[in-house]
Enzyme design. Sequence first.
Site, PDB file in Angstrom:
ATOM      1  N   SER A  33      -4.094 -12.292  -6.646  1.00 17.57           N
ATOM      2  CA  SER A  33      -2.812 -11.624  -6.824  1.00 17.57           C
ATOM      3  C   SER A  33      -1.774 -12.567  -7.398  1.00 17.57           C
ATOM      4  O   SER A  33      -0.658 -12.157  -7.664  1.00 17.57           O
ATOM      5  CB  SER A  33      -2.332 -11.078  -5.480  1.00 17.57           C
ATOM      6  OG  SER A  33      -2.478 -12.057  -4.484  1.00 17.57           O
ATOM      7  N   HIS A  42      -6.745  -7.273 -11.211  1.00 18.27           N
ATOM      8  CA  HIS A  42      -5.996  -7.186  -9.957  1.00 18.27           C
ATOM      9  C   HIS A  42      -5.777  -5.740  -9.501  1.00 18.27           C
ATOM     10  O   HIS A  42      -5.011  -4.993 -10.104  1.00 18.27           O
ATOM     11  CB  HIS A  42      -4.644  -7.906 -10.131  1.00 18.27           C
ATOM     12  CG  HIS A  42      -3.836  -7.947  -8.878  1.00 18.27           C
ATOM     13  ND1 HIS A  42      -2.472  -7.847  -8.845  1.00 18.27           N
ATOM     14  CD2 HIS A  42      -4.226  -8.061  -7.585  1.00 18.27           C
ATOM     15  CE1 HIS A  42      -2.048  -7.908  -7.595  1.00 18.27           C
ATOM     16  NE2 HIS A  42      -3.097  -8.033  -6.814  1.00 18.27           N
ATOM     17  N   GLU A  61      -3.932  -4.324 -12.688  1.00 14.45           N
ATOM     18  CA  GLU A  61      -3.344  -5.295 -13.613  1.00 14.45           C
ATOM     19  C   GLU A  61      -4.472  -6.048 -14.305  1.00 14.45           C
ATOM     20  O   GLU A  61      -5.401  -6.519 -13.640  1.00 14.45           O
ATOM     21  CB  GLU A  61      -2.480  -6.318 -12.860  1.00 14.45           C
ATOM     22  CG  GLU A  61      -1.045  -5.896 -12.653  1.00 14.45           C
ATOM     23  CD  GLU A  61      -0.220  -6.983 -11.959  1.00 14.45           C
ATOM     24  OE1 GLU A  61       0.816  -7.373 -12.508  1.00 14.45           O
ATOM     25  OE2 GLU A  61      -0.608  -7.426 -10.858  1.00 14.45           O
ATOM     26  N   ASN A  76       3.459  -8.476  -8.233  1.00 16.15           N
ATOM     27  CA  ASN A  76       3.892  -9.361  -7.148  1.00 16.15           C
ATOM     28  C   ASN A  76       5.102 -10.216  -7.511  1.00 16.15           C
ATOM     29  O   ASN A  76       5.829 -10.673  -6.641  1.00 16.15           O
ATOM     30  CB  ASN A  76       2.737 -10.239  -6.679  1.00 16.15           C
ATOM     31  CG  ASN A  76       1.777  -9.431  -5.839  1.00 16.15           C
ATOM     32  OD1 ASN A  76       2.185  -8.590  -5.060  1.00 16.15           O
ATOM     33  ND2 ASN A  76       0.485  -9.665  -6.016  1.00 16.15           N
TER      34      ASN A  76
HETATM   35  N1  CAA Z   1      -9.434   5.257   1.184  1.00 14.35           N
HETATM   36  C1  CAA Z   1      -9.416   6.504   0.706  1.00 14.35           C
HETATM   37  N2  CAA Z   1      -8.331   7.305   0.769  1.00 14.35           N
HETATM   38  C2  CAA Z   1      -7.241   6.828   1.409  1.00 14.35           C
HETATM   39  C3  CAA Z   1      -7.198   5.530   1.961  1.00 14.35           C
HETATM   40  C4  CAA Z   1      -8.362   4.724   1.823  1.00 14.35           C
HETATM   41  N3  CAA Z   1      -8.408   3.469   2.272  1.00 14.35           N
HETATM   42  N4  CAA Z   1      -5.966   5.349   2.518  1.00 14.35           N
HETATM   43  C5  CAA Z   1      -5.264   6.485   2.316  1.00 14.35           C
HETATM   44  N5  CAA Z   1      -6.035   7.375   1.650  1.00 14.35           N
HETATM   45  C6  CAA Z   1      -5.620   8.689   1.135  1.00 14.35           C
HETATM   46  C7  CAA Z   1      -5.531   9.758   2.178  1.00 14.35           C
HETATM   47  O1  CAA Z   1      -6.755  10.397   2.364  1.00 14.35           O
HETATM   48  C8  CAA Z   1      -4.484  10.700   1.582  1.00 14.35           C
HETATM   49  O2  CAA Z   1      -5.097  11.531   0.606  1.00 14.35           O
HETATM   50  P1  CAA Z   1      -4.436  12.952   0.152  1.00 14.35           P
HETATM   51  O3  CAA Z   1      -3.198  12.605  -0.635  1.00 14.35           O
HETATM   52  O4  CAA Z   1      -5.493  13.569  -0.678  1.00 14.35           O
HETATM   53  O5  CAA Z   1      -4.139  13.705   1.393  1.00 14.35           O
HETATM   54  C9  CAA Z   1      -3.544   9.759   0.852  1.00 14.35           C
HETATM   55  O6  CAA Z   1      -4.284   8.563   0.633  1.00 14.35           O
HETATM   56  C10 CAA Z   1      -2.312   9.466   1.675  1.00 14.35           C
HETATM   57  O7  CAA Z   1      -2.729   8.908   2.927  1.00 14.35           O
HETATM   58  P2  CAA Z   1      -2.117   9.307   4.341  1.00 14.35           P
HETATM   59  O8  CAA Z   1      -1.696  10.745   4.342  1.00 14.35           O
HETATM   60  O9  CAA Z   1      -3.060   8.835   5.398  1.00 14.35           O
HETATM   61  O10 CAA Z   1      -0.888   8.362   4.518  1.00 14.35           O
HETATM   62  P3  CAA Z   1       0.430   8.236   3.694  1.00 14.35           P
HETATM   63  O11 CAA Z   1       0.848   9.493   3.046  1.00 14.35           O
HETATM   64  O12 CAA Z   1       1.325   7.565   4.653  1.00 14.35           O
HETATM   65  O13 CAA Z   1       0.065   7.223   2.510  1.00 14.35           O
HETATM   66  C11 CAA Z   1      -0.264   5.111   1.534  1.00 14.35           C
HETATM   67  C12 CAA Z   1      -0.504   5.993   2.746  1.00 14.35           C
HETATM   68  C13 CAA Z   1      -1.020   5.669   0.322  1.00 14.35           C
HETATM   69  C14 CAA Z   1      -0.825   3.738   1.887  1.00 14.35           C
HETATM   70  C15 CAA Z   1       1.283   5.092   1.209  1.00 14.35           C
HETATM   71  O14 CAA Z   1       2.003   4.760   2.365  1.00 14.35           O
HETATM   72  C16 CAA Z   1       1.645   4.097   0.127  1.00 14.35           C
HETATM   73  O15 CAA Z   1       1.507   4.372  -1.056  1.00 14.35           O
HETATM   74  N6  CAA Z   1       2.153   2.906   0.537  1.00 14.35           N
HETATM   75  C17 CAA Z   1       2.511   1.827  -0.396  1.00 14.35           C
HETATM   76  C18 CAA Z   1       1.258   1.102  -0.810  1.00 14.35           C
HETATM   77  C19 CAA Z   1       1.556  -0.012  -1.772  1.00 14.35           C
HETATM   78  O16 CAA Z   1       2.673  -0.278  -2.181  1.00 14.35           O
HETATM   79  N7  CAA Z   1       0.491  -0.712  -2.148  1.00 14.35           N
HETATM   80  C20 CAA Z   1       0.575  -1.859  -3.013  1.00 14.35           C
HETATM   81  C21 CAA Z   1       0.647  -3.079  -2.178  1.00 14.35           C
HETATM   82  S1  CAA Z   1       0.840  -4.481  -3.187  1.00 14.35           S
HETATM   83  C22 CAA Z   1      -0.694  -4.894  -3.619  1.00 14.35           C
HETATM   84  O17 CAA Z   1      -1.681  -4.355  -3.223  1.00 14.35           O
HETATM   85  C23 CAA Z   1      -0.743  -6.061  -4.534  1.00 14.35           C
HETATM   86  C24 CAA Z   1      -0.969  -7.370  -3.889  1.00 14.35           C
HETATM   87  O18 CAA Z   1      -1.554  -8.226  -4.536  1.00 14.35           O
HETATM   88  C25 CAA Z   1      -0.430  -7.731  -2.575  1.00 14.35           C
END
Ligand code: CAA
Length: 291
Positions: free
Chosen positions: A119, A140, A152, A190
């Site tokens: 990342s 990424h 990315e 990031n």
């Molecule tokens: N596998 C498969 N499906 C998943 C899953 C997984 N691990 N986690 C969640 N889902 C699916 C659910 O089944 C659900 O599907 P539907 O839309 O079809 O119903 C959907 O994702 C939403 O999940 P939830 O209803 O359980 O929960 P939510 O609505 O609270 O969403 C979330 C959860 C998608 C994580 C949302 O909170 C979100 O987008 N959060 C921000 C995530 C983010 O910013 N990620 C980037 C982080 S930075 C990074 O990764 C880079 C780095 O290098 C650090």
Amino acid sequence: MAIQSVGVIGAGQMGNGIAHVFAVAGFDVLLTDISQDALDKAVSLIDRNLERQVSREKISASDKKAAMDRLSTTLKLSDLGRTDLVIEAATERETVKQAIFEDLVPHLKPETILTSNTSSISITRLASRTDRPEKFMGFHFMNPVPVMQLVELIRGIATDEATYSALLDVVGKLGKTAASAEDFPAFIVNRILMPMINEAVYTLYEGVGSVQSIDSAMKLGTNHPMGPLELADFIGLDTCLAIMNVLHDGLADTKYRPCPLLTKYVEAGWLGRKTGRGFYDYRGETPVPTR
Ligand code: CAA
């Protein structure tokens, strides 16, 4: 070269998500880790996450079975030598990644594309320690990998055009969207996200707001799906700190100094969801703020 088989190194949070999406997209996936326990946990998590997609009618039960059939695991890194594309998703420490590449490279086919899900670490520097800097790229993924649309793509100084277009094609086959970033510390996502999270921790540290008010403010005030402190716990506070350090060291600007409170949480081993405690305590039924 057509890419059909993919080796994934590291069965943690990112590695298992990457293995999941490649298996669903029809690639043969070989997942490796140094621990059999980590491999077993990853396979059962992939099974559960695929089941979740079946229950939400994103994929069919037969798609799930086909994906599980395409997934296999090994404890031997050298087994990945026969794959067409390798994605390293091990711990975010440069020495660990370099040691893995050193062990792996002698076993690779000459045409295999080698990538890292890092990342923030320099792709050019990682590539320079392998035998194929022209076939090396940053690849990424975002967490949770099955849900997040973005990948990315980061070219090192030596990456050739054929490697870049092969990966662009793979991203299309995964049904995701690529954003190209130049090889500078923390790339795009990031570079922007981590200073925001770090600023949220400073906002807490200086007493401007509580954990709850900071997260509510950003969720309801800017329509982010998670507040910055909740998101930091989700990513892992050790990862957030490591990325801030890469920005601070790599860009030599004090605006990237990690908040002392973030360092303190990491020193305590309160790394977020994965350890049960971070800015929230996850050990009960509902998360409770720790400050
Ligand atoms: N596998 C498969 N499906 C998943 C899953 C997984 N691990 N986690 C969640 N889902 C699916 C659910 O089944 C659900 O599907 P539907 O839309 O079809 O119903 C959907 O994702 C939403 O999940 P939830 O209803 O359980 O929960 P939510 O609505 O609270 O969403 C979330 C959860 C998608 C994580 C949302 O909170 C979100 O987008 N959060 C921000 C995530 C983010 O910013 N990620 C980037 C982080 S930075 C990074 O990764 C880079 C780095 O290098 C650090």
